[in-house]
Design an enzyme around this catalytic site. Structure first.
Site, short mmCIF file in Angstrom:
data_model
loop_
_atom_site.label_atom_id
_atom_site.label_comp_id
_atom_site.label_asym_id
_atom_site.label_seq_id
_atom_site.Cartn_x
_atom_site.Cartn_y
_atom_site.Cartn_z
N ASP A 1 0.83 -1.39 0.08
CA ASP A 1 0.05 -0.19 0.11
C ASP A 1 0.85 1.28 -0.01
OD1 ASP A 1 0.76 -0.06 2.82
OD2 ASP A 1 -0.60 1.58 2.82
N ASP B 1 5.55 0.44 2.95
CA ASP B 1 5.86 -0.93 4.05
C ASP B 1 5.43 -2.17 2.80
OD1 ASP B 1 3.16 -0.37 3.72
OD2 ASP B 1 2.83 -0.64 5.73
N TYR C 1 -5.34 0.87 9.43
CA TYR C 1 -6.67 1.44 8.54
C TYR C 1 -8.04 1.35 9.36
CZ TYR C 1 -3.31 2.33 4.83
OH TYR C 1 -2.29 2.89 4.06
#
Ligand SMILES: *[C@@H]1O[C@H](CO)[C@@H](O)[C@H](O)[C@H]1NC(C)=O
Ligand SMILES: *[C@@H]1O[C@H](CO)[C@@H](O)[C@H](O)[C@H]1NC(C)=O
Ligand SMILES: *[C@@H]1O[C@H](CO)[C@@H](O)[C@H](O)[C@H]1NC(C)=O
Ligand SMILES: *[C@@H]1O[C@H](CO)[C@@H](O)[C@H](O)[C@H]1NC(C)=O
Ligand SMILES: *[C@@H]1O[C@H](CO)[C@@H](O)[C@H](O)[C@H]1NC(C)=O
Length: 490
Positions: A76, A79, A228
């Protein structure tokens, strides 16, 4: 709120800086780079056509411990975790850009479709088993504790799923939105049969999202939060998913679903009409549905969407008496502070989208006693994109590889560590720390990556440790694909 975000044909157009300095932006070049960036984020077995050559195969056994193939998709940000919730939003926005502006992409159109497909092939795998949606691969805690190339990863590739017992309506409905949006892009410009496969799956996934209602916060626990977390609830994704399926099917069931539930979900969505990003879809719903609401006077007068969309535009425009957002002295929209450019790119996309849908309409945007016209909306869009590309007090392009001056120390594991070609030996979890701590530039250019962006005073440290500013994310760049295609053609 703690957001994850430790944090993305040549036509020349004239941009004018506040101080009168003219800068020529090569939007076609920026478009090509914004798409190329996604090759740097690829997980899985890379194809022979891979252009970003310093990246190699990685995570080739994702899902195997659960007996499923979950290879592919995108890391994303800086990472090596695959978070399906923001990944799906990234692809919804990229596909929306192709739907609206694919005709302006020229030779970049096949690359854009390939970038969408890299994710939708993965979503087809993660939704292949009825009653289960694989929602994330990679344990974020151990991943973030290491500074490792994706090709070397030896942290647990934990698989997180939502099920009928432990549902996750936001991740499911956003995946449905991405599949439906991508289906429209492929049916318009690419492989029609593939588009039909995507749409069929979108309908099934939406049904699951709607029938088993809960937040993945609770269902996948520490995999989702605090990285998230779904702060805004899953109701907005259900409306957004239904609106996308309506756009892709014209089946009035989905449009009625949106109209009924914009009322039913009122308590959950009230006050959120000015939000748009991977978490909150609210402003996006109003702009998306304005495509067809503007064409039908009954819909226009009996639904709240145009007034929501108008209020959103009024909240942004400097000419508006009801503007609510801050700007830097150099003119950049500064909404949240952390990883600000994600807001700038997705909101600019909505402003352009509304402008396009308004084109053949007599609808007038009223902000109290003032009206806002399409030229003003387009001016906003161009100013924000130009700022990102270097029309700002630092003359700094926030897109890696675009222009002469751009971030060199981005917070990105793969980009900051020597490539496999330069350093074939394994680099373990903590062996990457010296690369993280180095003050030197990254050895591998992650071309097209767009970082979190400057401070409220237009300054930018270009420091790897300052992740909310120097980390590029997939959902910053993806709305820019459509924006840059538009600007390159106009
Ligand atoms: C998800 O978790 C965050 C952080 O704990 C919380 O603020 C938010 O309200 C939760 N969302 C839902 C839909 O439960
Ligand atoms: C406009 O919307 C109304 C209400 O949904 C619908 O009954 C009508 O058929 C629509 N008109 C057109 C021309 O699509
Ligand atoms: C506006 O109208 C023109 C001419 O009828 C048409 O070609 C175009 O697709 C329309 N644009 C939108 C956004 O509906
Ligand atoms: C930015 O570019 C302009 C025009 O070339 C120049 O006048 C100005 O000094 C530059 N600013 C910085 C901080 O480099
Ligand atoms: C990030 O940079 C700003 C200055 O640009 C500084 O104030 C802040 O402390 C930095 N944060 C970190 C975590 O380095």
């Amino acid at each position: 709120m703690v957001r994850k975000i430790t944090c993305l044909v040549i036509v020349l157009v004239l941009a004018v800086l506040g101080d009168g300095n003219a800068i020529l932006h090569d939007y076609g070049d920026a478009l090509a780079k914004s798409i190329l960036y996604y090759e740097g984020q690829r997980s899985g077995k890379l194809p022979a056509t891979q252009r970003m050559a310093w990246r190699k195969d990685s995570a080739l056994r994702d899902g195997f411990d659960k007996g499923v193939d979950l290879t592919g998709g995108y890391y994303d940000a800086g990472d090596n975790v695959k978070y399906n919730f923001p990944m799906a939003f990234t692809i919804t926005m990229m596909a929306w850009g192709v739907i609206e502006h694919g005709g302006s992409m020229g030779a970049e159109l096949p690359h854009a479709l390939e970038a969408v497909r890299w994710a939708t092939d993965y979503f087809l795998k993660s939704t292949a088993h009825p009653g289960v949606i694989y929602a994330q691969v990679g344990d974020p805690n151990t991943d973030h504790n290491c500074w490792q190339r994706p090709e070397d990863m030896d942290t647990p590739r934990t698989v997180y799923a939502v099920t009928t017992d432990k549902p996750g309506s936001e991740v499911a409905a956003e995946t449905a939105a991405a599949l439906a949006a991508a289906s429209l892009a492929f049916r318009a410009f690419g492989d029609k049969a593939y588009g039909i496969v995507l749409l069929k799956r979108a309908v099934e996934v939406f049904k699951f999202a709607d029938k088993y209602r809960a937040s993945y916060n609770d269902s996948i626990g520490e995999g989702a939060c605090p990285f998230y977390c779904d702060y805004s609830g899953y109701q907005d994704e259900l409306l957004w998913g239904a609106a996308w399926i309506y756009k892709a099917t014209n089946n009035v069931y989905y449009w009625n679903y949106v109209k009924e539930n914009i009322v039913t979900f009122k308590a959950q969505i009230e006050g959120a009409n000015f939000e748009f990003g991977w978490d909150s879809k609210h402003a996006g719903i109003s702009v998306l549905v304005s495509d067809w609401v503007l064409k039908n006077t009954t819909e226009a007068s009996t639904t709240p969407f145009l007034s929501y969309a108008d209020a959103f535009m009024c909240s942004l425009m400097s000419e508006s008496p009801t503007k609510i957002f801050q700007f830097t002295p150099g003119g950049l929209l500064m909404k949240g502070g952390k990883c600000d450019l994600q807001q700038v790119s997705s909101i600019s996309f909505l402003v352009l989208g509304y402008t396009n849908y308004l084109k053949n309409s007599t609808h007038v945007i009223r902000c109290n006693d003032k009206t806002i016209n399409q030229a003003q909306l387009l001016n906003f869009v161009k100013n924000q994109v130009d700022y990102i590309l270097g029309s700002n007090p630092l003359n700094m392009s926030y897109m890696v590889g675009y222009g002469d001056k751009f971030p060199r120390r981005i917070h990105h594991r793969g980009s900051s560590i020597q490539s496999l070609a330069q350093h074939p030996d394994h680099i373990g979890c903590k062996d990457g720390t010296p690369y993280f701590e180095s003050t030197g530039p990254n050895p591998n250019e992650l071309t097209g990556a767009v970082v979190g962006g400057p401070e409220i005073d237009d300054s930018f440290a270009d420091a790897r440790a300052n992740s909310s500013k120097s980390e590029p994310t997939t959902y910053i760049a993806s709305p820019l694909v459509g924006l840059l295609a538009y600007l390159s053609a106009h």
